[in-house]
Design a protein around this motif. Sequence first.
Motif, PDB file in Angstrom:
ATOM      1  N   MET A 199       0.829  -1.201   0.000  1.00  0.00           N
ATOM      2  CA  MET A 199       0.000   0.000   0.000  1.00  0.00           C
ATOM      3  C   MET A 199       0.869   1.259   0.000  1.00  0.00           C
ATOM      4  O   MET A 199       0.584   2.224  -0.724  1.00  0.00           O
ATOM      5  CB  MET A 199      -0.931  -0.013   1.222  1.00  0.00           C
ATOM      6  CG  MET A 199      -2.011  -1.083   1.162  1.00  0.00           C
ATOM      7  SD  MET A 199      -2.822  -1.368   2.759  1.00  0.00           S
ATOM      8  CE  MET A 199      -3.636   0.215   2.994  1.00  0.00           C
ATOM      9  N   LEU A 200       1.941   1.249   0.795  1.00  0.00           N
ATOM     10  CA  LEU A 200       2.824   2.412   0.859  1.00  0.00           C
ATOM     11  C   LEU A 200       3.537   2.636  -0.476  1.00  0.00           C
ATOM     12  O   LEU A 200       3.642   3.772  -0.954  1.00  0.00           O
ATOM     13  CB  LEU A 200       3.848   2.222   1.984  1.00  0.00           C
ATOM     14  CG  LEU A 200       3.297   2.266   3.410  1.00  0.00           C
ATOM     15  CD1 LEU A 200       4.386   1.895   4.417  1.00  0.00           C
ATOM     16  CD2 LEU A 200       2.744   3.652   3.731  1.00  0.00           C
ATOM     17  N   ILE A 201       4.035   1.554  -1.087  1.00  0.00           N
ATOM     18  CA  ILE A 201       4.764   1.685  -2.355  1.00  0.00           C
ATOM     19  C   ILE A 201       3.837   2.174  -3.466  1.00  0.00           C
ATOM     20  O   ILE A 201       4.166   3.099  -4.210  1.00  0.00           O
ATOM     21  CB  ILE A 201       5.411   0.339  -2.745  1.00  0.00           C
ATOM     22  CG1 ILE A 201       6.502  -0.031  -1.737  1.00  0.00           C
ATOM     23  CG2 ILE A 201       5.996   0.414  -4.150  1.00  0.00           C
ATOM     24  CD1 ILE A 201       7.117  -1.390  -1.968  1.00  0.00           C
ATOM     25  N   VAL A 202       2.657   1.544  -3.575  1.00  0.00           N
ATOM     26  CA  VAL A 202       1.707   1.938  -4.620  1.00  0.00           C
ATOM     27  C   VAL A 202       1.239   3.375  -4.408  1.00  0.00           C
ATOM     28  O   VAL A 202       1.130   4.161  -5.359  1.00  0.00           O
ATOM     29  CB  VAL A 202       0.511   0.964  -4.651  1.00  0.00           C
ATOM     30  CG1 VAL A 202      -0.605   1.498  -5.540  1.00  0.00           C
ATOM     31  CG2 VAL A 202       0.966  -0.402  -5.142  1.00  0.00           C
ATOM     32  N   VAL A 215      -2.226  16.767 -11.412  1.00  0.00           N
ATOM     33  CA  VAL A 215      -3.620  16.475 -11.064  1.00  0.00           C
ATOM     34  C   VAL A 215      -3.928  17.130  -9.713  1.00  0.00           C
ATOM     35  O   VAL A 215      -3.102  17.065  -8.796  1.00  0.00           O
ATOM     36  CB  VAL A 215      -3.852  14.953 -10.991  1.00  0.00           C
ATOM     37  CG1 VAL A 215      -5.282  14.644 -10.558  1.00  0.00           C
ATOM     38  CG2 VAL A 215      -3.547  14.315 -12.342  1.00  0.00           C
ATOM     39  N   PRO A 216      -5.084  17.761  -9.549  1.00  0.00           N
ATOM     40  CA  PRO A 216      -5.420  18.380  -8.257  1.00  0.00           C
ATOM     41  C   PRO A 216      -5.459  17.349  -7.124  1.00  0.00           C
ATOM     42  O   PRO A 216      -5.844  16.205  -7.324  1.00  0.00           O
ATOM     43  CB  PRO A 216      -6.821  18.972  -8.503  1.00  0.00           C
ATOM     44  CG  PRO A 216      -6.938  19.105  -9.977  1.00  0.00           C
ATOM     45  CD  PRO A 216      -6.130  17.995 -10.567  1.00  0.00           C
ATOM     46  N   SER A 217      -5.046  17.799  -5.934  1.00  0.00           N
ATOM     47  CA  SER A 217      -5.059  16.963  -4.717  1.00  0.00           C
ATOM     48  C   SER A 217      -4.347  15.624  -4.930  1.00  0.00           C
ATOM     49  O   SER A 217      -4.932  14.554  -4.691  1.00  0.00           O
ATOM     50  CB  SER A 217      -6.496  16.714  -4.255  1.00  0.00           C
ATOM     51  OG  SER A 217      -7.206  17.919  -4.103  1.00  0.00           O
ATOM     52  N   PRO A 218      -3.085  15.637  -5.356  1.00  0.00           N
ATOM     53  CA  PRO A 218      -2.398  14.361  -5.630  1.00  0.00           C
ATOM     54  C   PRO A 218      -2.218  13.500  -4.385  1.00  0.00           C
ATOM     55  O   PRO A 218      -2.327  12.279  -4.455  1.00  0.00           O
ATOM     56  CB  PRO A 218      -1.044  14.817  -6.193  1.00  0.00           C
ATOM     57  CG  PRO A 218      -0.844  16.197  -5.666  1.00  0.00           C
ATOM     58  CD  PRO A 218      -2.213  16.806  -5.578  1.00  0.00           C
ATOM     59  N   LEU A 219      -1.979  14.146  -3.233  1.00  0.00           N
ATOM     60  CA  LEU A 219      -1.781  13.366  -2.007  1.00  0.00           C
ATOM     61  C   LEU A 219      -3.054  12.621  -1.621  1.00  0.00           C
ATOM     62  O   LEU A 219      -3.010  11.441  -1.264  1.00  0.00           O
ATOM     63  CB  LEU A 219      -1.336  14.297  -0.870  1.00  0.00           C
ATOM     64  CG  LEU A 219      -1.079  13.611   0.481  1.00  0.00           C
ATOM     65  CD1 LEU A 219       0.003  12.541   0.345  1.00  0.00           C
ATOM     66  CD2 LEU A 219      -0.680  14.642   1.536  1.00  0.00           C
ATOM     67  N   ALA A 220      -4.192  13.317  -1.689  1.00  0.00           N
ATOM     68  CA  ALA A 220      -5.464  12.681  -1.329  1.00  0.00           C
ATOM     69  C   ALA A 220      -5.781  11.512  -2.254  1.00  0.00           C
ATOM     70  O   ALA A 220      -6.182  10.430  -1.804  1.00  0.00           O
ATOM     71  CB  ALA A 220      -6.591  13.711  -1.384  1.00  0.00           C
ATOM     72  N   GLY A 226      -3.796   3.985  -2.397  1.00  0.00           N
ATOM     73  CA  GLY A 226      -3.050   3.108  -1.482  1.00  0.00           C
ATOM     74  C   GLY A 226      -3.970   2.306  -0.581  1.00  0.00           C
ATOM     75  O   GLY A 226      -3.737   1.122  -0.333  1.00  0.00           O
ATOM     76  N   LEU A 227      -5.040   2.931  -0.094  1.00  0.00           N
ATOM     77  CA  LEU A 227      -5.979   2.225   0.780  1.00  0.00           C
ATOM     78  C   LEU A 227      -6.705   1.104   0.038  1.00  0.00           C
ATOM     79  O   LEU A 227      -6.892   0.011   0.572  1.00  0.00           O
ATOM     80  CB  LEU A 227      -6.999   3.211   1.366  1.00  0.00           C
ATOM     81  CG  LEU A 227      -6.463   4.204   2.399  1.00  0.00           C
ATOM     82  CD1 LEU A 227      -7.536   5.199   2.798  1.00  0.00           C
ATOM     83  CD2 LEU A 227      -5.945   3.476   3.640  1.00  0.00           C
ATOM     84  N   PHE A 228      -7.111   1.374  -1.210  1.00  0.00           N
ATOM     85  CA  PHE A 228      -7.820   0.347  -1.984  1.00  0.00           C
ATOM     86  C   PHE A 228      -6.888  -0.798  -2.385  1.00  0.00           C
ATOM     87  O   PHE A 228      -7.363  -1.861  -2.793  1.00  0.00           O
ATOM     88  CB  PHE A 228      -8.451   0.961  -3.228  1.00  0.00           C
ATOM     89  CG  PHE A 228      -9.833   1.493  -2.991  1.00  0.00           C
ATOM     90  CD1 PHE A 228     -10.905   0.637  -2.853  1.00  0.00           C
ATOM     91  CD2 PHE A 228     -10.054   2.852  -2.881  1.00  0.00           C
ATOM     92  CE1 PHE A 228     -12.177   1.109  -2.629  1.00  0.00           C
ATOM     93  CE2 PHE A 228     -11.325   3.344  -2.643  1.00  0.00           C
ATOM     94  CZ  PHE A 228     -12.394   2.471  -2.513  1.00  0.00           C
ATOM     95  N   PRO A 236      -7.033  -2.205  -6.721  1.00  0.00           N
ATOM     96  CA  PRO A 236      -6.270  -1.200  -7.473  1.00  0.00           C
ATOM     97  C   PRO A 236      -7.076  -0.543  -8.594  1.00  0.00           C
ATOM     98  O   PRO A 236      -6.901   0.651  -8.861  1.00  0.00           O
ATOM     99  CB  PRO A 236      -5.104  -2.025  -8.049  1.00  0.00           C
ATOM    100  CG  PRO A 236      -4.923  -3.142  -7.089  1.00  0.00           C
ATOM    101  CD  PRO A 236      -6.308  -3.483  -6.623  1.00  0.00           C
ATOM    102  N   MET A 237      -7.957  -1.315  -9.241  1.00  0.00           N
ATOM    103  CA  MET A 237      -8.780  -0.736 -10.304  1.00  0.00           C
ATOM    104  C   MET A 237      -9.777   0.269  -9.732  1.00  0.00           C
ATOM    105  O   MET A 237      -9.972   1.351 -10.294  1.00  0.00           O
ATOM    106  CB  MET A 237      -9.521  -1.849 -11.059  1.00  0.00           C
ATOM    107  CG  MET A 237      -8.609  -2.743 -11.885  1.00  0.00           C
ATOM    108  SD  MET A 237      -9.530  -3.968 -12.832  1.00  0.00           S
ATOM    109  CE  MET A 237     -10.066  -5.089 -11.534  1.00  0.00           C
TER     110      MET A 237
END
Length: 306
Positions: A199-202, A215-220, A226-228, A236-237
């Motif tokens: 999750m951290l790597i993805v 892209v707006p709000s890249p961190l969010a 990562g959570l999915f 991932p999809m």
Amino acid sequence: ALGMLYTVYLISEILLILFVLFIFSSAIHPLVVQLSRRGINYPIAILLTLGILIASFLGLLMIALPPMLNFLAQVMEKDFLTSQLSSLVFDLRLTLLRWEQFRGLLPMMKVTPELMETINSTSEQVEKQAWPVTQQVAAVLGKLGLLLVLAFYWLVARTESQELFLKLTPAEHRVQVRNLWNDIETRLGAYLRGQVILMLIVGLLSYLGLLVFQVPSPLALAVIDGLFEAVPLIGPMIGAIPAVAGALLVSPLTALLVALLFITIQALENNILVPKIMSVNVGLNPLVVIVAIIAGSTISGVTGAI
């Protein structure tokens, strides 16, 4: 026997929660043990570990939720999706004009009234499903809260529960059963810790890619992706959908590029990261992991692969 099977069917959801509880508790048990060895009272160590996890989850939620609500508000605006699709078709037509061999495709590339009607009906369906989805999210959060409470009591009574189970086992098999119990806990916990690494790597790769495409709000969006990642196979999809949708706010071409980015990340994850990380954490050979996924999907599709 039939009565017991029917009872198991009736409480199948509870049994699933207990199974997830066993995996979750196995994953955090080593951390609890490490804290208790440093002089922290065992129940306090459990509460401290759960508190860290809750704080981390709430922090990620605070990062990811506001931009997503803002985007959903924009998507629900009238004709948003239609205008974005029309812009994408226009850009593609301009691109194809530069290539003689592709000009034959131009007549086929247009937004038909039927397609516009489908898009508008999709937007209406999204709006209608907003409240049911909210209810489902609330139910999931409620189950997560129940899981945390059960995890505390399970870890507090772990030794006593194991001893009670062993007393129900024939004496000549107790050592073998104890070793099997501990080994299952170790492997399941290692699997979940390996999943966190994935999750951290993805999430990091997604964040860097979204930054490049502005892209707006890249961190969010990276946090959501990562959570999915924790959801096997289809996660991932699903996690890529908000990022691609967010890229629509920039331009349709950016959304297309972001979709290609996530396809690349998914290919990297499936063929390199998952086999390698899981072989290190769970102790399975990468070949075994790949063959198991292929065999499961061949036997029973997505369910078999999971």
